[in-house]
Each structure stands twice: as C-alpha cells, then as structure tokens.
Design an enzyme around this catalytic site. Structure first.
Site, mmCIF file in Angstrom:
data_model
loop_
_atom_site.group_PDB
_atom_site.id
_atom_site.type_symbol
_atom_site.label_atom_id
_atom_site.label_comp_id
_atom_site.label_asym_id
_atom_site.label_seq_id
_atom_site.Cartn_x
_atom_site.Cartn_y
_atom_site.Cartn_z
ATOM 1 N N GLU A 143 -4.249 3.047 -6.853
ATOM 2 C CA GLU A 143 -4.623 4.166 -5.980
ATOM 3 C C GLU A 143 -3.661 5.332 -6.164
ATOM 4 O OE1 GLU A 143 -6.718 2.361 -2.095
ATOM 5 O OE2 GLU A 143 -4.654 2.981 -1.831
ATOM 6 N N HIS A 146 0.870 -1.183 0.000
ATOM 7 C CA HIS A 146 0.000 0.000 0.000
ATOM 8 C C HIS A 146 0.904 1.230 0.000
ATOM 9 C CE1 HIS A 146 -2.802 3.050 1.417
ATOM 10 N NE2 HIS A 146 -3.778 2.248 1.020
HETATM 11 O O1 G3P Z 1 -6.504 1.618 0.898
HETATM 12 C C1 G3P Z 1 -7.537 2.506 0.666
HETATM 13 C C2 G3P Z 1 -7.085 3.882 0.666
HETATM 14 O O2 G3P Z 1 -5.763 4.184 0.578
HETATM 15 C C3 G3P Z 1 -8.011 4.906 0.169
HETATM 16 O O3 G3P Z 1 -8.244 5.692 1.277
HETATM 17 O O4 G3P Z 1 -9.560 7.093 2.731
HETATM 18 O O5 G3P Z 1 -9.291 7.691 0.309
HETATM 19 O O6 G3P Z 1 -10.696 5.746 0.949
HETATM 20 P P1 G3P Z 1 -9.530 6.605 1.308
#
Ligand code: G3P
Length: 232
Positions: free
Chosen positions: A146, A98
């Site tokens: 992400e 991550h």
């Molecule tokens: O692993 C999920 C994450 O990094 C996204 O975070 O708080 O934007 O949903 P968030």
C-alpha cells in the site's frame, strides 16, 4: 495451513477507526460483506477495531482479522493486544504494520512469529517494494502493498502506481513464491480490483471505499464482480 481459512482472490476490508464501522456499524458492514460473499462466491474478510472483534466474529461466518497484535504473551503486559486474545475473540488472522500503525523490522518479525504460534494468518503491510522484499524474509502468509500517499484518496493504486503492484508481486514471488500478495490504497470500484488482479495481486485491502460508502452493499457486490471478471 492457516490460509485455508481464507480464499483468493481475497477482498479484505480494514475498518480503521471509522465511526461508520464502530460498534453496531462494525456488525452492519460485516453482515453486508457476508451477504456479498454469499451472493457472489468471492471471499470477503473484515478487520474491525480491537474492541469490536468478538462481537463481529460472533455475528458473521466470514473471516475476521485484527488490525494489530502485540508480540507479547499472556500475563504481565498492560495495554497490549496479545495474539491469544485475538484468537479467543474468533479471529483467523491479523494485519501487521499497517502504515497507520507501523512497526520496525524487528517488531514485524517478532509479531509474525507470535501470530504463527497461535495459528493467526499474518498479513504484513508494506509501503514500498523495498519494504515488501524486506518483510518477505519473515515468510508471512500474506503481504499487502500500500503506497501511503494514495490511502484514502480514492485514486486506486492499481491505476496510479501499477509498477508498485506488479513490481511488488514479482519481487515477493521471486523470494518466496508461496506468499500471497494483496494491494491497497484508493480501491473503491470493481475495475480497480480487476486491474489489481491483472497486475498479479491476489486480492485487495481497502477501507474508505466500502466503510464510508452511501451504499456499501452495492460497492461490495461491484468489487466482487471485478474480482470474478479476472479470476473466473
Ligand atoms: O488498509 C487499507 C487502506 O489503508 C487503504 O485505505 O481508504 O484508501 O481504501 P483506503
């Protein structure tokens, strides 16, 4: 195949180290996700902190993931999280690299291999299309794209950076068609999930939108409806 422990579209909730999702909170969120799963038929999974994995896995039936494992064996390794211990705690899979726990490519490859050996589903996170292409060669079951700059902002990747989602899906599937692709960052609404699925993602990875919500069950149900609107 390990993936049979989960179904797609998948909604995977990463607890990070949020206070609301620690200890009893970890079980509470998992129970609400289980309720949402039962009511909607959509597959929810949770990724609690290492210290809460066994407690959560013993409390619910939905799939539980670790947020990290180390590519070590069982023995003379202090302060690590061996994949075997995560299996023993009741987990079906693990996040790997991550962006808040990043690993180099070599470590990612070794961790995917160790996860595989013990039957854990490896979900490798990638912060760009380039990284997604690089990790696809390790053939993890799942890659989650992400963009770090959107994490925790409430601005959904599926709206703000649609090209990263569709480009990532295209790039990954072009290399390894069996790898499942999730996207994450800023997801908090049903429409964010629908948009992600329309861009080719097979689920979402999210955190604050659920964990920090005033009414997490309402959000979970809405996310599931967003998934069903596209997948059914
Ligand atoms: O692993 C999920 C994450 O990094 C996204 O975070 O708080 O934007 O949903 P968030």
């Amino acid at each position: 195949m390990a993936q049979s422990k989960i179904r797609f579209p998948l909604i995977l909730i990463n607890y990070k180290t949020f206070r609301e999702a620690t200890g009893r909170g970890a079980v509470r969120i998992a129970s609400l996700a289980e309720e949402a799963s039962r009511k909607t038929g959509v597959c929810f999974a949770v990724a609690p902190q290492a210290t809460d994995l066994r407690l959560v896995a013993m409390s619910v039936e939905i799939p539980v993931f670790s947020q990290h494992v180390d590519p070590v064996g069982q023995g003379q390794f202090t302060g690590h999280i061996p994949p075997e211990a995560v299996v023993d705690a009741g987990c079906v899979g693990t996040l790997i690299s991550h962006s808040e726990r990043p690993l180099g490519l070599e470590a990612i490859e070794a961790t995917v291999r160790r996860a595989r050996e013990v039957g854990l589903i490896p979900v490798v996170c990638a912060d760009s299309v380039w990284k997604a292409e690089a990790v696809a060669s390790f053939k993890p079951d799942v890659i989650a794209i992400e963009p770090p700059e959107l994490i925790g902002t409430g601005i959904p990747v599926s709206r703000a950076r649609p090209e990263v989602v569709s480009g990532g899906v295209q790039a990954i599937k072009g290399l390894e068609k069996d790898i499942r692709v999730l996207c994450g960052a800023g997801i908090s609404k049903g429409e964010d999930v629908s948009a992600a699925l329309r861009l080719g993602a097979e689920g979402v990875l999210l955190a604050s939108g659920v964990v920090r919500a005033a009414d997490p069950l309402r959000v979970l149900l809405e996310l599931a409806e967003g998934a069903k609107a596209v997948s059914s």
